[in-house]
Design a protein around this motif. Structure first.
Motif, short mmCIF file in Angstrom:
data_model
loop_
_atom_site.label_atom_id
_atom_site.label_comp_id
_atom_site.label_asym_id
_atom_site.label_seq_id
_atom_site.Cartn_x
_atom_site.Cartn_y
_atom_site.Cartn_z
N GLU A 138 0.81 -1.22 0.00
CA GLU A 138 0.00 0.00 0.00
C GLU A 138 0.85 1.27 0.00
N ILE A 139 2.13 1.17 0.40
CA ILE A 139 2.95 2.38 0.39
C ILE A 139 3.20 2.87 -1.04
N TRP A 140 3.04 1.96 -2.01
CA TRP A 140 3.22 2.34 -3.41
C TRP A 140 1.89 2.67 -4.09
N LEU A 141 0.80 2.68 -3.32
CA LEU A 141 -0.52 2.95 -3.90
C LEU A 141 -1.08 4.30 -3.47
N SER A 142 -0.23 5.14 -2.90
CA SER A 142 -0.70 6.44 -2.44
C SER A 142 -0.87 7.40 -3.61
N GLU A 143 -1.68 8.41 -3.39
CA GLU A 143 -1.92 9.42 -4.43
C GLU A 143 -0.65 10.20 -4.75
N ASP A 144 0.14 10.52 -3.71
CA ASP A 144 1.37 11.27 -3.94
C ASP A 144 2.36 10.48 -4.79
N TYR A 145 2.44 9.17 -4.53
CA TYR A 145 3.38 8.37 -5.33
C TYR A 145 2.88 8.24 -6.76
N ALA A 146 1.57 8.12 -6.93
CA ALA A 146 1.02 8.05 -8.29
C ALA A 146 1.34 9.32 -9.07
N LYS A 147 1.25 10.47 -8.42
CA LYS A 147 1.60 11.73 -9.07
C LYS A 147 3.08 11.76 -9.44
N SER A 148 3.91 11.24 -8.54
CA SER A 148 5.34 11.22 -8.80
C SER A 148 5.66 10.35 -10.01
N ARG A 149 5.04 9.18 -10.09
CA ARG A 149 5.29 8.28 -11.23
C ARG A 149 4.74 8.87 -12.52
N SER A 150 3.60 9.53 -12.43
CA SER A 150 3.01 10.16 -13.62
C SER A 150 3.93 11.26 -14.16
N LEU A 151 4.50 12.05 -13.25
CA LEU A 151 5.42 13.11 -13.68
C LEU A 151 6.69 12.51 -14.28
N SER A 152 7.18 11.42 -13.70
CA SER A 152 8.37 10.76 -14.25
C SER A 152 8.10 10.26 -15.66
N LEU A 153 6.90 9.72 -15.88
CA LEU A 153 6.54 9.24 -17.21
C LEU A 153 6.48 10.40 -18.21
N LYS A 154 5.89 11.52 -17.80
CA LYS A 154 5.81 12.67 -18.70
C LYS A 154 7.20 13.16 -19.08
N ILE B 35 -0.84 11.07 -21.98
CA ILE B 35 -0.48 9.71 -21.55
C ILE B 35 -0.18 9.69 -20.05
N SER B 36 0.51 10.69 -19.55
CA SER B 36 0.84 10.72 -18.12
C SER B 36 -0.41 10.90 -17.26
N GLU B 37 -1.37 11.68 -17.74
CA GLU B 37 -2.62 11.84 -17.00
C GLU B 37 -3.42 10.54 -16.97
N ALA B 38 -3.43 9.83 -18.11
CA ALA B 38 -4.11 8.54 -18.16
C ALA B 38 -3.41 7.53 -17.24
N TYR B 39 -2.07 7.60 -17.21
CA TYR B 39 -1.30 6.72 -16.34
C TYR B 39 -1.68 6.95 -14.88
N TYR B 40 -1.84 8.22 -14.50
CA TYR B 40 -2.23 8.53 -13.12
C TYR B 40 -3.59 7.92 -12.79
N GLU B 41 -4.55 8.04 -13.71
CA GLU B 41 -5.88 7.47 -13.46
C GLU B 41 -5.80 5.95 -13.34
N ASP B 42 -5.03 5.32 -14.23
CA ASP B 42 -4.88 3.86 -14.16
C ASP B 42 -4.19 3.44 -12.87
N TYR B 43 -3.20 4.21 -12.47
CA TYR B 43 -2.45 3.85 -11.27
C TYR B 43 -3.34 3.92 -10.03
N MET B 44 -4.19 4.94 -9.97
CA MET B 44 -5.06 5.09 -8.81
C MET B 44 -6.10 3.97 -8.74
N ALA B 45 -6.31 3.25 -9.84
CA ALA B 45 -7.27 2.14 -9.85
C ALA B 45 -6.63 0.83 -9.41
N LEU B 46 -5.32 0.83 -9.17
CA LEU B 46 -4.64 -0.39 -8.76
C LEU B 46 -5.12 -0.85 -7.38
N THR B 47 -5.16 -2.16 -7.19
CA THR B 47 -5.42 -2.76 -5.88
C THR B 47 -4.14 -3.45 -5.42
#
Length: 713
Positions: free
Chosen positions: A492-508, A545-557
């Motif tokens: 769950e430490i990798w499923l936080s909103e802040d981490y999702a934003k960080s990964r999305s920015l890295s992808l962009k 693509i990075s925005e879509a990645y963020y949405e997909d990431y937040m849907a992870l379980t």
């Protein structure tokens, strides 16, 4: 009426005293002013222009601009060197101003005249302290204002220049403000030394010793108490206290921070707290100097130490340092002997010979016993509870994490500030500490505790560093080497909103580089045999693509994160999972599709049939099965080292004849990032890669082993 007249005369004498101090130091003030004007503004502007020119160089190199003319950097470096030397001398002039303002404290020829003036000790101290301080800092303030004016003019005339050096400006602004506090601290701490010493020799000697001993003593204190403590980096923990207690320490810590972080910028609350503490420390030093000064008498001049406690402070601190430091480094006898020798030398110098031997010996003995006892007690109590201390979530403002994760082989640096993410990280930290409490036996108290902890058989280690920024501005840092068993318990430490934003920015940033339009993006399958390169991706496409990645990431379980199915890998380490349908749809829209995996599997089958690569190197495939593996199938870890460490793990090799179709299916479903608590097989590929066969294909893998493999050994 009489009282008013007396007050007026006193004010007049104070003004005359201050004016006289300025007249006595007029030539020095002029020299310092010239040095500051030559130093600080030139140094700031030259450094900023250098940063701007380097930025232009990078753009020209990325765009292959043949018309760009590279500047003569040697000239900039020369001006920087000259300006730096000038600024350094100007900054050290505070020592000269203190010694000249309070010269009657160590000069017997001037003490009677100064004490005979119609000024109280308080008035005399205020006049001498602040007149010297103003002479020291006013030139710096003027050059500081000039530097900011030049910056503002540059921004107004050339805004593009400002855009390229904005971060550099904030670093310089922070350093200049910090420099102001360092100058005040340097001036005040030297004043305190002069008040405590009665001769020029002691005043000069202990000015140097004080500025060196304070940071050194703090470092050794932290080393003695915290070294070897699980999860604690004593060199990191001691830096805040070092930066607050001496000018040398403050400057040293600023350099260390810039070297580690690449910037001096911090959270505004942290900066406010830091500058407030520096101000309070300066105020405490000033108050100490003031009250001790009032207790001095004219006849104290020529005495080595006006206040013996000042001498004992250095003697005791130095002895404790060398004794505890060497004892913590497992050299007790050497520590005791060195401590006795140090104390003896300091005592002999201070007493001008072998005097007061018995009292000195008693103090030395008590100091050594205390240092050894405190150090030993810290080892028995986990650094007095620091190892097991975890901050309360309500007091945490943010948490910065530096660690590896499931979705990439490299390390991630991100900050969590939302409550859910903070709670997840605090719970994870609590579990780490709890495992330590339950299994620590007193013999392996270090950061690699879990590597040889029988509770965790897994030899794969994951680096995990965490820095708490508290609401009061302080920070707490911990760093661990964790087994996979512990690591996998908290996805769950990798499923936080802040981490999702960080990964999305890295992808962009990976998809679009404004400085390099010729940049190639490498897209490969999970096997990373075949890959395709794409360039010229627009900023709009990268953002979508990075925005879509963020949405997909937040849907992870948790389950979908742990049992990852890989669609493709970008630049060898950025995973795009199959479940990220929005991301994949946009990638296909912008011609960023993953290569066909069948080509990779066919290539591996061909290698195994020929039993060698094109280079002639042997090509083999192994499948492993063990009760141990059901705890951990795979996570980009050093499975081969586990194999050598645990001989009970059974390996199977391919027969000369094997079922191509079943192997192709196994290769197709194998995953490089997969964790489950169910029994699985591990497949070790010809080129050394390690993949997990998901547990739902356990029967297929068993059939393939029975028909196409044989046991090794």
């Amino acid at each position: 009426m009489q009282k008013t007249s007396t007050t007026s005369k006193t004010d007049s004498f104070m003004r005359k005293r201050i004016n006289q101090n300025f007249r006595d130091n007029k030539k020095i003030i002029i020299v310092v002013m010239l040095l500051q004007l030559l130093g600080l503004p030139v140094l700031v502007i030259t450094n900023t222009i250098l940063r701007h020119r380097e930025e232009l160089d990078n753009i020209a190199m990325m765009t292959a601009d043949s018309s760009y003319i590279h500047p003569n950097y040697a000239l900039y470096y020369f001006f920087s060197l000259v300006a730096g030397i000038a600024f350094g001398f100007a900054s050290l002039s505070g020592i000269l101003f203190v010694f000249r303002s309070f010269r009657y404290l160590y000069k017997k020829s001037e003490v009677d005249m100064n004490y005979a003036l119609p000024l109280s000790s308080s008035q005399r101290f205020i006049c001498d302290y602040f007149s010297g301080l103003f002479m020291y800092v006013i030139p710096y303030i003027i050059s500081l204002l000039l530097s900011f004016i030049l910056f503002a003019a540059g921004k107004a005339v050339y805004p593009e220049f400002w855009d390229s050096v904005q971060d550099n400006f904030y670093d310089i602004a922070y350093l200049l403000i910090l420099g102001f506090f360092i100058m005040i601290m340097l001036y005040t701490i030297i004043t305190l030394v002069l008040v405590c010493c009665g001769t020029l020799f002691e005043a000069v000697t202990y000015t140097v010793i004080t500025n060196i001993t304070i940071p050194f003593f703090i470092f050794v204190l932290y080393f003695s108490i915290l070294s070897g403590s699980y999860g604690i980096d004593y060199s990191n923990d001691c830096l805040p206290l070092i930066s607050y207690t001496s000018p040398v320490g403050a400057l040293f810590c600023a350099v260390i921070k810039y070297g580690i972080d690449g910037t001096l910028q911090s959270d505004p609350d942290v900066l406010y707290c830091k500058f407030t503490i520096l101000f309070l420390v300066c105020a405490i030093m000033f108050a100490g100097s003031y009250f001790l000064y009032k207790k001095r008498k004219a006849e104290d001049v020529s005495r080595p130490f006006v206040f013996r406690s000042f001498y004992y402070m250095f003697a005791v601190a130095g002895t404790a340092c060398v004794t505890a430091g060497l004892y913590a480094n497992q050299a007790l006898i050497q520590g005791i002997v060195t401590g006795i020798v140090y104390f003896g030398i300091i005592s002999t110098i201070a007493n001008r010979g072998l005097k007061k031997v018995i009292p000195s010996a008693v103090i030395c003995l008590v100091t050594i016993v205390s240092a050894v006892s405190v150090t030993a007690l810290s080892k028995k109590t986990d650094a007095f509870g620091a190892v097991t201390k975890i901050p309360d979530s309500d007091n945490i403002k943010s948490i910065s994490v530096y660690a590896s994760n499931y979705l990439t082989d490299d390390f991630n640096d991100f900050t969590v500030s939302e409550s859910t993410g903070i709670d997840a990280l605090v719970n994870f930290h609590s579990d780490i500490v709890q495992i330590y409490k339950e299994n620590y036996n007193g013999s392996n108290n270090d950061n690699n505790f879990e590597f040889f902890d029988p509770y965790n058989e897994d030899a794969t280690l994951h680096m995990f560093s965490i820095r708490y920024t508290m609401k009061n501005g302080t920070t707490i840092f911990r760093s661990y080497s964790l087994s996979h068993t512990t690591w996998a318990a908290h996805p769950e430490i990798w499923l936080s909103e802040d981490y999702a934003k960080s990964r999305s920015l890295s992808l962009k940033n990976m998809l679009y580089d404004p400085l390099n339009r010729n940049y190639d993006l490498r897209i490969s399958s999970k096997y990373q045999y075949n890959s395709v390169s794409k360039s010229g991706i627009s900023e709009t496409a990268a953002r979508e693509i990075s925005e879509a990645y963020y949405e997909d990431y937040m849907a992870l379980t948790k389950d979908s994160y742990m049992q990852m199915k890989t669609y493709c890998i970008l630049n060898n380490n950025f995973i795009i999972p199959e479940s990220f349908t929005k991301t994949i749809s946009l990638m296909e829209k912008y011609d960023l599709s993953a290569p066909d995996i069948s080509e990779d599997t066919s290539y591996q089958i061909k290698l195994l049939e020929n039993k060698q690569f094109e280079s002639g190197r042997s090509a083999e495939l192994f499948i492993s099965d063990s009760d141990y593996i059901k705890k951990r199938c795979n996570i980009s870890g050093a499975f081969l080292s586990v194999t050598s460490a645990y001989p009970d793990i059974q390996q199977y090799s391919l027969n000369d004849e094997f079922d191509d179709d079943k192997l192709t299916e196994l290769l197709t479903v194998a995953e490089p990032f997969y964790t489950t608590d169910k029994k699985c097989f591990m497949i070790i590929l010809p080129y050394g890669g390690k993949m997990a066969i998901p547990y739902e294909y356990y029967d297929l893998a068993s059939e393939f082993i029975n028909s196409s493999c044989h046991k090794n050994g």
